[in-house]
Structures are given as C-alpha cells and as structure tokens.
Scaffold this motif. Sequence first.
Motif, PDB file in Angstrom:
ATOM      1  N   ASN A 488       0.802  -1.226   0.000  1.00 57.40           N
ATOM      2  CA  ASN A 488       0.000   0.000   0.000  1.00 57.40           C
ATOM      3  C   ASN A 488       0.838   1.282   0.000  1.00 57.40           C
ATOM      4  O   ASN A 488       0.434   2.314   0.559  1.00 57.40           O
ATOM      5  N   LEU A 489       2.009   1.212  -0.627  1.00 51.48           N
ATOM      6  CA  LEU A 489       2.852   2.394  -0.729  1.00 51.48           C
ATOM      7  C   LEU A 489       2.554   3.188  -1.989  1.00 51.48           C
ATOM      8  O   LEU A 489       2.891   4.370  -2.082  1.00 51.48           O
ATOM      9  N   VAL A 490       1.940   2.530  -2.982  1.00 51.62           N
ATOM     10  CA  VAL A 490       1.454   3.218  -4.180  1.00 51.62           C
ATOM     11  C   VAL A 490       0.070   2.677  -4.496  1.00 51.62           C
ATOM     12  O   VAL A 490      -0.287   1.563  -4.100  1.00 51.62           O
ATOM     13  N   SER A 491      -0.695   3.462  -5.230  1.00 47.49           N
ATOM     14  CA  SER A 491      -2.042   3.048  -5.619  1.00 47.49           C
ATOM     15  C   SER A 491      -1.967   2.050  -6.777  1.00 47.49           C
ATOM     16  O   SER A 491      -0.920   1.891  -7.418  1.00 47.49           O
ATOM     17  N   LYS A 492      -3.085   1.397  -7.039  1.00 47.81           N
ATOM     18  CA  LYS A 492      -3.147   0.468  -8.175  1.00 47.81           C
ATOM     19  C   LYS A 492      -2.904   1.213  -9.483  1.00 47.81           C
ATOM     20  O   LYS A 492      -2.236   0.689 -10.393  1.00 47.81           O
ATOM     21  N   GLU A 493      -3.409   2.429  -9.564  1.00 45.52           N
ATOM     22  CA  GLU A 493      -3.228   3.224 -10.782  1.00 45.52           C
ATOM     23  C   GLU A 493      -1.740   3.480 -11.053  1.00 45.52           C
ATOM     24  O   GLU A 493      -1.266   3.323 -12.177  1.00 45.52           O
ATOM     25  N   VAL A 494      -1.009   3.868  -9.995  1.00 47.52           N
ATOM     26  CA  VAL A 494       0.427   4.122 -10.154  1.00 47.52           C
ATOM     27  C   VAL A 494       1.153   2.827 -10.492  1.00 47.52           C
ATOM     28  O   VAL A 494       2.004   2.779 -11.385  1.00 47.52           O
ATOM     29  N   HIS A 495       0.816   1.747  -9.778  1.00 42.94           N
ATOM     30  CA  HIS A 495       1.446   0.447 -10.032  1.00 42.94           C
ATOM     31  C   HIS A 495       1.254   0.019 -11.485  1.00 42.94           C
ATOM     32  O   HIS A 495       2.205  -0.390 -12.167  1.00 42.94           O
ATOM     33  N   ASP A 496       0.028   0.123 -11.961  1.00 50.17           N
ATOM     34  CA  ASP A 496      -0.271  -0.332 -13.317  1.00 50.17           C
ATOM     35  C   ASP A 496       0.442   0.524 -14.362  1.00 50.17           C
ATOM     36  O   ASP A 496       0.927   0.007 -15.378  1.00 50.17           O
ATOM     37  N   GLU A 497       0.520   1.834 -14.114  1.00 53.32           N
ATOM     38  CA  GLU A 497       1.196   2.723 -15.068  1.00 53.32           C
ATOM     39  C   GLU A 497       2.689   2.411 -15.139  1.00 53.32           C
ATOM     40  O   GLU A 497       3.263   2.335 -16.227  1.00 53.32           O
ATOM     41  N   VAL A 498       3.327   2.220 -13.978  1.00 51.49           N
ATOM     42  CA  VAL A 498       4.758   1.916 -13.952  1.00 51.49           C
ATOM     43  C   VAL A 498       5.023   0.557 -14.597  1.00 51.49           C
ATOM     44  O   VAL A 498       5.962   0.401 -15.386  1.00 51.49           O
ATOM     45  N   ALA A 499       4.186  -0.439 -14.274  1.00 55.26           N
ATOM     46  CA  ALA A 499       4.355  -1.772 -14.864  1.00 55.26           C
ATOM     47  C   ALA A 499       4.240  -1.711 -16.385  1.00 55.26           C
ATOM     48  O   ALA A 499       5.023  -2.348 -17.116  1.00 55.26           O
ATOM     49  N   TYR A 500       3.291  -0.935 -16.874  1.00 54.13           N
ATOM     50  CA  TYR A 500       3.113  -0.780 -18.318  1.00 54.13           C
ATOM     51  C   TYR A 500       4.336  -0.115 -18.947  1.00 54.13           C
ATOM     52  O   TYR A 500       4.834  -0.552 -20.004  1.00 54.13           O
ATOM     53  N   LYS A 501       4.847   0.934 -18.297  1.00 54.36           N
ATOM     54  CA  LYS A 501       6.000   1.654 -18.859  1.00 54.36           C
ATOM     55  C   LYS A 501       7.251   0.780 -18.878  1.00 54.36           C
ATOM     56  O   LYS A 501       8.052   0.862 -19.811  1.00 54.36           O
ATOM     57  N   ILE A 502       7.413  -0.045 -17.851  1.00 55.77           N
ATOM     58  CA  ILE A 502       8.560  -0.956 -17.842  1.00 55.77           C
ATOM     59  C   ILE A 502       8.444  -1.965 -18.981  1.00 55.77           C
ATOM     60  O   ILE A 502       9.408  -2.247 -19.699  1.00 55.77           O
ATOM     61  N   GLU A 503       7.243  -2.505 -19.157  1.00 55.96           N
ATOM     62  CA  GLU A 503       7.012  -3.467 -20.240  1.00 55.96           C
ATOM     63  C   GLU A 503       7.295  -2.829 -21.599  1.00 55.96           C
ATOM     64  O   GLU A 503       7.960  -3.426 -22.456  1.00 55.96           O
ATOM     65  N   LYS A 504       6.804  -1.613 -21.797  1.00 51.85           N
ATOM     66  CA  LYS A 504       7.027  -0.919 -23.068  1.00 51.85           C
ATOM     67  C   LYS A 504       8.510  -0.584 -23.253  1.00 51.85           C
ATOM     68  O   LYS A 504       9.034  -0.633 -24.366  1.00 51.85           O
ATOM     69  N   SER A 505       9.180  -0.243 -22.166  1.00 49.99           N
ATOM     70  CA  SER A 505      10.600   0.098 -22.243  1.00 49.99           C
ATOM     71  C   SER A 505      11.419  -1.084 -22.734  1.00 49.99           C
ATOM     72  O   SER A 505      12.312  -0.943 -23.590  1.00 49.99           O
ATOM     73  N   VAL A 506      11.130  -2.255 -22.188  1.00 47.82           N
ATOM     74  CA  VAL A 506      11.834  -3.471 -22.612  1.00 47.82           C
ATOM     75  C   VAL A 506      11.557  -3.742 -24.090  1.00 47.82           C
ATOM     76  O   VAL A 506      12.458  -4.130 -24.849  1.00 47.82           O
ATOM     77  N   GLU A 507      10.322  -3.505 -24.499  1.00 48.54           N
ATOM     78  CA  GLU A 507       9.961  -3.699 -25.908  1.00 48.54           C
ATOM     79  C   GLU A 507      10.711  -2.719 -26.804  1.00 48.54           C
ATOM     80  O   GLU A 507      11.218  -3.092 -27.873  1.00 48.54           O
ATOM     81  N   PHE A 508      10.801  -1.452 -26.389  1.00 49.81           N
ATOM     82  CA  PHE A 508      11.525  -0.448 -27.170  1.00 49.81           C
ATOM     83  C   PHE A 508      12.994  -0.840 -27.335  1.00 49.81           C
ATOM     84  O   PHE A 508      13.568  -0.690 -28.425  1.00 49.81           O
ATOM     85  N   LEU A 509      13.604  -1.315 -26.260  1.00 51.39           N
ATOM     86  CA  LEU A 509      15.010  -1.712 -26.331  1.00 51.39           C
ATOM     87  C   LEU A 509      15.213  -2.835 -27.350  1.00 51.39           C
ATOM     88  O   LEU A 509      16.191  -2.840 -28.108  1.00 51.39           O
ATOM     89  N   ARG A 510      14.279  -3.780 -27.357  1.00 49.42           N
ATOM     90  CA  ARG A 510      14.360  -4.878 -28.323  1.00 49.42           C
ATOM     91  C   ARG A 510      14.235  -4.338 -29.745  1.00 49.42           C
ATOM     92  O   ARG A 510      14.992  -4.721 -30.644  1.00 49.42           O
ATOM     93  N   GLN A 511      13.276  -3.434 -29.961  1.00 52.02           N
ATOM     94  CA  GLN A 511      13.084  -2.847 -31.283  1.00 52.02           C
ATOM     95  C   GLN A 511      14.319  -2.070 -31.731  1.00 52.02           C
ATOM     96  O   GLN A 511      14.758  -2.175 -32.879  1.00 52.02           O
ATOM     97  N   LEU A 512      14.897  -1.304 -30.813  1.00 55.12           N
ATOM     98  CA  LEU A 512      16.054  -0.488 -31.162  1.00 55.12           C
ATOM     99  C   LEU A 512      17.260  -1.349 -31.517  1.00 55.12           C
ATOM    100  O   LEU A 512      18.060  -0.994 -32.392  1.00 55.12           O
ATOM    101  N   ASP A 513      17.388  -2.482 -30.849  1.00 55.50           N
ATOM    102  CA  ASP A 513      18.463  -3.417 -31.204  1.00 55.50           C
ATOM    103  C   ASP A 513      18.256  -3.955 -32.622  1.00 55.50           C
ATOM    104  O   ASP A 513      19.213  -4.123 -33.391  1.00 55.50           O
ATOM    105  N   GLU A 514      16.994  -4.205 -32.974  1.00 54.37           N
ATOM    106  CA  GLU A 514      16.686  -4.692 -34.320  1.00 54.37           C
ATOM    107  C   GLU A 514      16.921  -3.598 -35.365  1.00 54.37           C
ATOM    108  O   GLU A 514      17.464  -3.863 -36.445  1.00 54.37           O
ATOM    109  N   PHE A 515      16.522  -2.357 -35.019  1.00 54.61           N
ATOM    110  CA  PHE A 515      16.705  -1.249 -35.964  1.00 54.61           C
ATOM    111  C   PHE A 515      18.182  -1.019 -36.257  1.00 54.61           C
ATOM    112  O   PHE A 515      18.554  -0.606 -37.359  1.00 54.61           O
TER     113      PHE A 515
END
Length: 597
Positions: A488-515
């Motif tokens: 209960n140190l962050v809300s579900k909204e904050v948790h979900d946003e950070v989790a999404y951004k981390i997931e997208k970040s990993v995806e971007f890194l993979r794409q950039l390696d391919e590019f």
Amino acid sequence: MYDLVLLHPPTVYDFRKEMLFTGPISDVVPSSPVFEMYPIGLTSIGDYLERFGLKVKIINIANRMLLNPNFDVEKKIRKIKTKAFGIDLHWLPHAHGSVELAKIVKKYHPDTPVMFGGLSSTYFHKELIQYPSIDFVVRGDTTEKLILMLLNKLEAEADSFFEIPNLTWKREGKYYHNDMTYVPDSLDEFEHPGYRYVIGSVFKYFNLLDPLPYKGWLQYPNTAILTSKGCTYNCLICGGSRDAYELNCNRKKLVMRSPKKMLEDIALIQRFTRAPIFLLNDIRQGGKEYVDEFLSGLEKMDLKNEIVFELFNYADEEFFERLNRAMPKYSIELTLESADEDIRKYNGKLPCTNAKVIEMLQYALNHGCAKIDLFFMTGIPNQDYDSALRNIDFCETIHKECGESTKISYFVAPLSPFLDPGSPAFENPEKYGYKKFCQKLEDFRAAMKQPSWKNMLSYETNKMTREDIVRATYDSALRLNQFKYRNNLVSKEVHDEVAYKIEKSVEFLRQLDEFALLPQEEQAAELVKIKEEVDQINRHSICGKNELKWEVKKLYANFLSLTYIGFELFVDDMIKRVKCRLGIIDRNIVAPSNIRK
C-alpha cells in the motif's frame, strides 16, 4: 543591452526532433530527461555581478523548448543584445546541447564572446577551447569574481587575459591555460542559490518564463541551498568526491557556508514559498559546533517550510531528537546504493551495517521525520545481477523492521548515463571495476545522441555488461513496484502505469536493437515511427511521477509578500546602478590566489 546573458542548454539539441529513448536516466531528479534544471551557480553569478551594477539575464533555453514545442531558439538568440554570453556545462549530459547552443550563438553574434563554466567544463576545458564557437572557459567551482574580472577586461578591449586565474582562453590560434590559483575558502560572499536575483530579474526584465528552474516549477517550486563545496567523503563514482574536487578544482579541503548565511537563505525562501527546502550535502561535514549553531538558529525562527536533510553516513538518535526540536517538519534523503554491505563499503557510500541503517531509520521515524527517501542503484562496482535484485529484498526487510511505515519511499535507478569525470572510478577504471567507453568530450557528445539509453551508458562494470545493467534496472524496478503496491505504498493506478511503462521500455530496447541492424535510411524511418510513443514513456518510466514529491498544502506565500520582495529588489538594483555610475562601487576587483594548503 545586457552585460551577460547566461544560457542553459538541453542535453541534446534538438531533442524535439531526435528519437531518443532516454529511459530512466532522470527518474529520481526533479527535471526531465532534457535535464532542464540549471545549476544553482548561475543564480549566484547573476546575483554577484548585479551587485556591481551589471545587467545579467538567465534564459533557460532547455525549459523554454520543453514548455513550447514551437519555441524558436534561433529567433530568441538572434534578438538578444548583450556584451557576452555564458553557457553552463556543469553536468556532462549537456555535452551535446551546450556546444550546439554555442554554435548558434556564434552564428548570429560572431563578435560576441562566449564563455563556458561548470565542473564538466573545468574537466574538459582543453577540448572546449578548441571549438571555434567558444572563446573562454572559466574553471573551478566558484567563478563569480573571475567572470567579473573577465567582463571588465572585455569592456576594456584587452588583448590578453593572463591576470585572470583559472581562465582558459585563446588568441590567434594559440591556447592558454592560466593556473588554477583561485580556490576561495569562504562561500559567504556568494549566494547559493541566488533566489533574490531570480525574483528580482522577473520584475526587472518582465519575463517569468526565461529564468524558470525547470518544467513544472510553478506548480511545484522545490528550492535548494548549497551547504558546501568539496567533500570529506571519497565515493568511487562521484564527481563531487574528495579526490574529484582536488583533481578538477584544486580544492583540497571542504568549505561550508556559514550557518548564518544558510538561515538567511531559509528566511528569504519562506517569504515567497511554502515548498520544501533541500539542503544539498550533509551538514554534519561541518562538525558538531556547526550543526548546533545551525539547528539553534532554526529553533529561533518562525519556520514554516519543511527542511530536507541529505545524510552521507549513520546518524544516532540524538541527532534526530535535535532535528525534531529544531523545526516543526523535516525529512531526510539517503543514498544507500546497495543492500550488500561490502559493496557499499567498497564504494564509500554509507559505510555502516544494514542493522545500523535500520536502526537509524527507526530513530528518524520515532522522532518526527515526515518522509524518508531511500535510493538504490544499479551499475556500481562488484554488483552483479543477483546483488541488484537483493536491494528489493532489503526494502522488504526495512519495511517490516520499521513498522510498515508509509513514510519511507524506496527508489532504484541506474548510474546513468555516464561515469562522472574526475571520480576515482573514472580516473582509474580498471582498479575500481569499470570499463570505459567514453574518454574524450566528443565521445560523450556522440553517446548522448544514441537512440537507446543502453548505448548511452559510458561504461560497463567488472560484473555486468550494458545489457546486464539495463536488465537489472528494469527487473529491480518491476519487483520494487510490486513490493510498493503489495504494501500500500502506491495506488493500483500508479502500479499499473509503472508496470506498463517498464514493459514498453523493454519492448523499445528490443526494437532499437533490431533497428540497429538496418541500413541507415531504413533505421531513421523506423525511429520516426516510434518517436511519439517513446516520448510518452521517457519520463517516470520506473517510478510514479509524484513519488518524489513532498506533500505541500500551500505552495506559495501570499502574493503581497512576493510583490514586496520584487519591489524591494528593484529599488535596491536601481540604487546600486546609481552608485556604480558615481564611482561609489568599484567593479575593478582582483581575485586573490588563495589555495588552501
């Protein structure tokens, strides 16, 4: 016509057009990945010079570009009328933007001198002076007097500048590096920061946007006071360590601002804002008498603002009792870097046991501490992937041992993008567990333009490659995010946003390696496609956007108080200008050679 216009550059020029996945490099500082927050030394320079009747203006170019996507930098610079320009290169991530900004200045003002300053400028002064667009580099950590001397020389149309200490300059294809003999042993003559100057400049020059410290400052006006220069500690990766200061600035001993001056700063700040006041560097470096004098002064004040203390080492219960008596509200910041005691000790950061760390936090909570920020890091010597993840286990332990207090905030961030020049690890990388990819200034300029923050990293360690550091950062951040939500140190909204951004970040890194494997034209086309989406992820990608903020019920003092300060400073400025014209104030000073032995 101004006497000096100080420009703060973005990290990369033009970041608005480049596709830069900066990742989490600025998640635990107030500014964005553009690092638009300028060094507080700029305000001190402005304040000091205006005491002598000069007109000085700060223009935060980086912030103006952030605030308005259509802001025309070249048009702004073309219209400026000044006798000299100053550009800061204090933090090395500005290596690209600062030099490019200098080129634009020279494009429209070919005969106007351009000077550089800051710790990174000092380190790379021999390289900077070779750029055609840079005329002077003012070296050292305290340059107010030196800049006044330089402006006097320029006004007198001098041909040589040998009399000015710490100055790097050129004439007719030859480069000169004057000895660094000016290292002042008192800071009380200067304002760190010069908030009087900032407020006064808004009223004098009728421009609110140019001097704003960073995007969002009006909505959340953090303030800070520099308590010292130099350091008694020698952390391996710190460009402000004891060895780094001696190597770069010839500062052999710590120098503290006096408690009296710091108390005056606090009194001024709370006249215009109720936001927290951060004390940069650990005040305990000044010794017990210094701390007692400062805290006794706070006790006597009608203190309205929260004070945030930075701690470099263990503090006992008596210290927190004293803080609690001295002020109605205080908080602390601790950079632990690692949960592994041996790694922490090796690096020189908070060299005490984990049991002592927990004991200290318990003392703070028991004696009224309102908020505690704990910072962990990836990318430090002797730390492998498993060690990085153990940081989150230690967060769990702290949380339980401290009664599951919600007053403690936990953060993890990479050492990025660069290893600090001048730090022991930069100067002796193999000795301290590093492999460097960047050595020259141009190396860092090129690194800042890499599409992926993984490839911006200027180092690898003896335990982790760049890929390992990135993986450890995101996996640690993901586990920390889950820990915060579970407790209960962050809300579900904050948790979900950070989790999404981390997931997208990993995806971007993979794409950039391919590019990176594509032909250059195809690569550029692919980067354009993802730029808008990347820009949305770049800020607060591994922690919530409000986690670093302190709760403030009222941001500003009353409007009449702020107006009165502005009027007071305006009148004071007019009086100084008259005194200068009458010769009562003499601007022809000499900076003494006062190196501390």
